[in-house]
Design an enzyme around this catalytic site. Structure first.
Site, PDB file in Angstrom:
ATOM      1  CD  GLU A   1      -2.159  -2.115   1.489  1.00  0.00           C
ATOM      2  OE1 GLU A   1      -3.111  -2.882   1.242  1.00  0.00           O
ATOM      3  OE2 GLU A   1      -1.121  -2.495   2.087  1.00  0.00           O
ATOM      4  CB  THR A   2       1.359   4.119  -1.948  1.00  0.00           C
ATOM      5  OG1 THR A   2       2.410   3.266  -2.436  1.00  0.00           O
ATOM      6  CG2 THR A   2       1.877   5.544  -1.873  1.00  0.00           C
TER       7      THR A   2
END
Length: 261
Positions: free
Chosen positions: A39-40
């Protein structure tokens, strides 16, 4: 950032993009695909990093292929970068985080109750070599309790088959097998572009409620320690408070930079 660890290149990597204003979702998705982390996080900060209180900051999470409703490790990383007490406006409601003086980030998340369901037909093929004891479905994921932590650690799943199960991820879990660890788990999410997630905060929202009941640890504010036994590995401290769960861990900054596109 490396989250849920105090050691560089362990725990779960996350990108944290600090924005001056809301960004186009297609651009955020492209950045997340470029970074290739599980995830970012994209947070709209007002420049007052570390300031307590105030209006919640907009926070969104993207895998390399899709936006997700809840992500623990990227939230921890974001709170660590901003410092102090932070409130985030997210697709899962308002999340409160506090960075303590000893380097730990404490997060207040919604707990997830998993209800028993019939095992999907694909599960036996997808999870070879494990003894399935229970299968349950939560808000996001399928939770599979197996006979032992050894089975969790040795598991080599068929990711193509797992991707056909219509949940965000499949959590495989068992009681802990060493001192100081109550719960062992691994998390596989090929359906959203993540083969194995190294350390998954949001999965522990489900693990906290599941194992508190299974282990008879139902007293108010009971603490459990979860080990996510991925190759990178990490520890998550869970404290169940009714409909909320406290998740706590550490983070390490690996690099800083400027996006030019």
């Amino acid at each position: 950032m490396d989250a849920f660890t105090s050691t560089a290149f362990c725990g779960n990597p996350a990108g944290v993009v600090v924005l001056d204003a809301p960004a186009d979702p297609a651009w955020m998705q492209a950045v997340a695909a470029e970074f290739k982390h599980a995830e970012t996080a994209f947070v709209v900060a007002d420049g007052s990093e570390g300031a307590d209180g105030g209006e919640p900051k907009s926070l969104r999470w993207f895998t390399p292929t899709t936006e997700v409703d809840l992500c623990g490790h990227a939230t921890l990383a974001t709170a660590y970068i901003l410092g102090g007490s932070q409130r985030f406006d997210t697709r899962s409601g308002t999340l409160n985080c506090t960075s303590t003086g000893d380097g730990i980030v404490e997060m207040d998340f919604p707990s997830v109750t998993s209800q028993p369901v019939r095992a999907p037909e694909e599960l036996t093929t997808a999870l070879p070599g494990v003894t399935v004891e229970s299968v349950a479905r939560g808000d996001f994921d399928l939770l599979v309790q197996v006979a032992s932590a050894a089975e969790v650690r040795a598991l080599r799943p068929d990711l193509d088959t797992l991707a056909r199960i219509p949940t965000r991820a499949v959590i495989v879990t068992a009681p802990g097998d060493r001192e100081g660890v109550d719960v062992v788990s691994r998390v596989f999410a090929p359906r959203v572009g993540i083969g194995e997630d190294p350390v998954t905060g949001s999965a522990h929202c489900a693990l906290a409620s599941w194992w508190s009941a299974a282990l008879g640890r139902t007293a108010e504010s009971t603490e459990l320690i979860g080990e996510q036994a991925s190759p990178r590995g990490g520890l998550v401290r869970m404290t169940l408070h009714g409909s909320r769960v406290g998740l706590a861990g550490r983070a390490v900054t690996i690099l800083r930079g400027e996006l030019l596109a």
